[in-house]
Design an enzyme around this catalytic site. Structure first.
Site, PDB file in Angstrom:
ATOM      1  N   GLN A 176      -4.280   0.002  -1.990  1.00  0.00           N
ATOM      2  CA  GLN A 176      -4.051   0.781  -0.778  1.00  0.00           C
ATOM      3  C   GLN A 176      -2.619   1.303  -0.789  1.00  0.00           C
ATOM      4  O   GLN A 176      -1.677   0.536  -1.001  1.00  0.00           O
ATOM      5  CB  GLN A 176      -4.277  -0.078   0.472  1.00  0.00           C
ATOM      6  CG  GLN A 176      -5.702  -0.553   0.652  1.00  0.00           C
ATOM      7  CD  GLN A 176      -5.989  -1.875  -0.037  1.00  0.00           C
ATOM      8  OE1 GLN A 176      -5.210  -2.336  -0.879  1.00  0.00           O
ATOM      9  NE2 GLN A 176      -7.110  -2.491   0.295  1.00  0.00           N
ATOM     10  N   ASP A 199      -6.469   5.068   1.413  1.00  0.00           N
ATOM     11  CA  ASP A 199      -5.808   4.888   2.714  1.00  0.00           C
ATOM     12  C   ASP A 199      -4.621   5.851   2.866  1.00  0.00           C
ATOM     13  O   ASP A 199      -3.556   5.461   3.357  1.00  0.00           O
ATOM     14  CB  ASP A 199      -5.333   3.444   2.895  1.00  0.00           C
ATOM     15  CG  ASP A 199      -6.492   2.457   2.937  1.00  0.00           C
ATOM     16  OD1 ASP A 199      -7.638   2.883   2.729  1.00  0.00           O
ATOM     17  OD2 ASP A 199      -6.249   1.270   3.177  1.00  0.00           O
ATOM     18  N   ASP A 220     -11.467   5.989   1.888  1.00  0.00           N
ATOM     19  CA  ASP A 220     -11.004   5.736   3.261  1.00  0.00           C
ATOM     20  C   ASP A 220      -9.674   6.449   3.519  1.00  0.00           C
ATOM     21  O   ASP A 220      -8.738   5.866   4.064  1.00  0.00           O
ATOM     22  CB  ASP A 220     -10.835   4.234   3.508  1.00  0.00           C
ATOM     23  CG  ASP A 220     -12.108   3.457   3.205  1.00  0.00           C
ATOM     24  OD1 ASP A 220     -13.201   4.034   3.332  1.00  0.00           O
ATOM     25  OD2 ASP A 220     -12.010   2.270   2.837  1.00  0.00           O
TER      26      ASP A 220
END
Length: 358
Positions: A176, A199, A220
């Site tokens: 991330q 992210d 995401d």
């Protein structure tokens, strides 16, 4: 006596009028309005060379080659006094600024402004990921991996790129890598580019408006617990195989949060979900969006938590393009009618009438 009384009354009235005007001027100059306007996103570039100091004109110039008030963006933020009551515009000259930047809650009313019509020319970039060790020897985590973190109320930005250059592959552990983290109570982003892989944009908490932005990532790449409207944005997947656009976190139906995408275009590579249920009551709505054929036919994922199928609010309304075909969507996602979609279609979703003047 009559003349003296009349004169005295006029003097009192004049002094009262002066006092009223003084109060009005003092109020107007003493604090910024509790809203964000187009003026907050503008800088007269032709006049920059004539500005004497950031204290006088409330414009701080960042130029990594010298000639400005600061060579770094963080240096410019540090120049803003704590608890400032005036709008301060930080004008960022074209260049690649390799630094981590933090805009604290103690410094509201800040604007980041890049060169007009050159969003890609002023780039703030870093390469932290969640598994990296911080100064305390512990892993940074997703939150502290951010290249730019913004807690400032009434923050706005335009014509700037926020980047995390970590190259992550889908499913990679500790990869991330946030380009922009937003915890502002209220913030607006207009014509900015947010670039990363996993992210990319941590739209963490608060109420936010993203207008005509370009957001790039794989997995995401828009995530968080905020209440945000994304209008006429370009959502660009750079996934090699699979990925997901949005992951919203919401723990209760009483939480007035969610991501609403209106009039956005979805382009790129890979096979990506429209959204994943990060929390039990995750809420994501796409309205009038143009979806390329990169959308996974199922559309949505419950994140391997079957119980979330009953509580997550995942919906589409009048979307177009190859990726908008709902024939193979998961049956628990929704196709909204107008009345169901209406609360999510404009700035009223984010209470924009209270803090936006656009």
């Amino acid at each position: 006596m009559l003349m003296m009384g009349l004169l005295s009354s006029r003097v009192v009235f004049f002094l009262f009028l002066v006092f009223v005007i003084w109060v009005q001027v003092d109020f107007a100059e003493g604090s910024a309005g509790n809203y964000i306007s187009w003026e907050d996103l503008r800088v007269n570039e032709q006049m920059l060379s004539f500005e004497k100091s950031h204290n006088e004109v409330r414009i701080i110039v960042v130029n990594q080659n010298g000639g400005g008030h600061s060579k770094t963006v963080q240096g410019a933020v540090d120049m803003v006094p704590n608890n400032n009551k005036h709008r301060v515009k930080i004008y960022i000259y074209p260049g690649i600024y390799r630094e981590k930047v933090y805009v604290p809650a103690s410094k509201p009313y800040i604007s980041f402004v890049g060169k007009r019509n050159q969003t890609a020319s002023a780039v703030i970039t870093w390469n932290s990921k969640s598994s990296d060790k911080g100064a305390n020897g512990q892993a940074l985590g997703t939150y502290d991996s951010a290249t730019v973190g913004v807690d400032s109320d009434y923050f706005c930005a335009t014509e700037v790129t926020f980047e995390n250059s970590v190259i992550a592959s889908a499913g990679g552990k500790g990869m991330q890598a946030v380009a922009l983290r937003v915890n502002s109570p209220r913030a607006m982003f207009y014509r900015v580019r947010i670039k990363g892989a996993q992210d990319t944009l941590l739209d963490n908490t608060g109420t936010h408006y993203f207008l005509k932005c370009r957001i790039i990532g794989k997995v995401d790449f828009i995530c968080g617990s905020a209440k945000s409207l994304y209008e006429n944005c370009r959502l660009q997947s750079v996934a090699e195989n699979y990925g997901a656009i949005a992951a919203h976190h919401r723990n209760s139906p009483k939480e007035e949060t969610g991501f609403s995408f209106v009039g956005c275009s979805i382009r790129g590579t890979g096979s990506v979900y429209l959204g994943r249920a990060w929390g039990n009551y995750s809420r994501i709505i796409y309205s009038k969006c143009n979806m390329d054929g990169i959308i996974n036919p199922e559309g949505w994922s419950e994140w391997n938590r079957p119980d979330r199928k009953k509580t997550a609010v995942f919906a589409e309304y009048e979307c177009k393009g190859k990726g908008a075909d709902r024939r193979y969507r998961v049956p628990w996602s929704k196709s909204f009618c107008y009345e169901e979609a209406r609360p999510f279609l404009d700035k009223s979703f984010i209470d924009g009438e209270q803090w936006l003047r656009l």
